[in-house]
Design an enzyme around this catalytic site. Structure first.
Site, short mmCIF file in Angstrom:
data_model
loop_
_atom_site.label_atom_id
_atom_site.label_comp_id
_atom_site.label_asym_id
_atom_site.label_seq_id
_atom_site.Cartn_x
_atom_site.Cartn_y
_atom_site.Cartn_z
N GLN A 84 45.82 41.76 -16.18
CA GLN A 84 44.98 42.45 -15.21
C GLN A 84 45.25 41.92 -13.80
O GLN A 84 44.67 40.94 -13.36
CB GLN A 84 43.50 42.29 -15.56
CG GLN A 84 42.64 43.16 -14.68
CD GLN A 84 41.23 43.30 -15.20
OE1 GLN A 84 40.87 42.80 -16.25
NE2 GLN A 84 40.42 43.99 -14.43
N PHE A 85 46.14 42.63 -13.08
CA PHE A 85 46.51 42.20 -11.74
C PHE A 85 45.34 42.26 -10.76
O PHE A 85 45.33 41.56 -9.75
CB PHE A 85 47.69 43.03 -11.22
CG PHE A 85 47.34 44.44 -10.84
CD1 PHE A 85 47.03 44.76 -9.53
CD2 PHE A 85 47.34 45.45 -11.79
CE1 PHE A 85 46.70 46.06 -9.17
CE2 PHE A 85 47.03 46.76 -11.44
CZ PHE A 85 46.71 47.06 -10.13
N THR A 86 44.31 43.06 -11.06
CA THR A 86 43.18 43.19 -10.14
C THR A 86 42.36 41.91 -10.02
O THR A 86 41.52 41.81 -9.12
CB THR A 86 42.26 44.37 -10.54
OG1 THR A 86 41.74 44.14 -11.84
CG2 THR A 86 43.02 45.69 -10.49
#
Length: 156
Positions: A84-86
């Site tokens: 999850q890059f967020t």
């Protein structure tokens, strides 16, 4: 000084969790952890080793008296790992988050794959995963609720 250049994980103790991609359930567990993983360019195998050891031995599962005294290993829990890059969103300017600190796929994918491999070895069992870069629907029942955020550069 905290610079925010770190591998981050969000650990959620779950009684149930699953990941669905395009109506296809790709992962499903009962008792265990749902782990969200965010990677930056500066991350290394050292960060992965430290986090995998921490995940495996963190005492956040209830013992016979209901006290959080058991590790994932003790509880024989399962794991779903989702990239999850967020987690590396910067919200300092304006209202649209910037993800510039998140590693690009050419760096992130090998680190994500190494994380999977290392966690499986550390835990001694296969873990389930989402799919890197896919649009995933993550369902969970947070048990407790217990949610813990750990970053690899904040070891002390």
């Amino acid at each position: 000084m905290f610079l925010g250049n770190d591998m981050k994980i969000v650990i959620q103790r779950v009684s149930k969790a699953s990941v669905t991609i395009k109506s296809n359930k790709v992962a499903e567990i009962d008792n265990g952890l749902l782990i969200l993983l965010g990677v930056v360019n500066e991350d290394s195998q050292e960060d992965i080793n430290w986090l995998c050891n921490k995940i495996t031995n963190l005492r956040i599962f209830p013992d016979e008296d209901g006290v959080m005294n058991k590790s994932l290993k003790d509880a024989e829990g399962d794991v779903i790992l989702v990239s999850q890059f967020t987690l590396h969103a910067s919200t300092k300017k304006g209202n649209r988050p910037s993800y510039i600190k998140a590693a690009k796929p050419d760096v992130a994918i090998p680190l994500y794959e190494s994380f999977i491999e290392t966690l499986q070895k550390t835990l001694g069992k296969k873990i389930q995963t989402g799919e890197f870069g896919a649009d995933m629907k993550v369902h969970l029942v947070n048990d407790g609720p217990v949610t813990i955020i750990i970053d690899s550069k904040n070891k002390e």
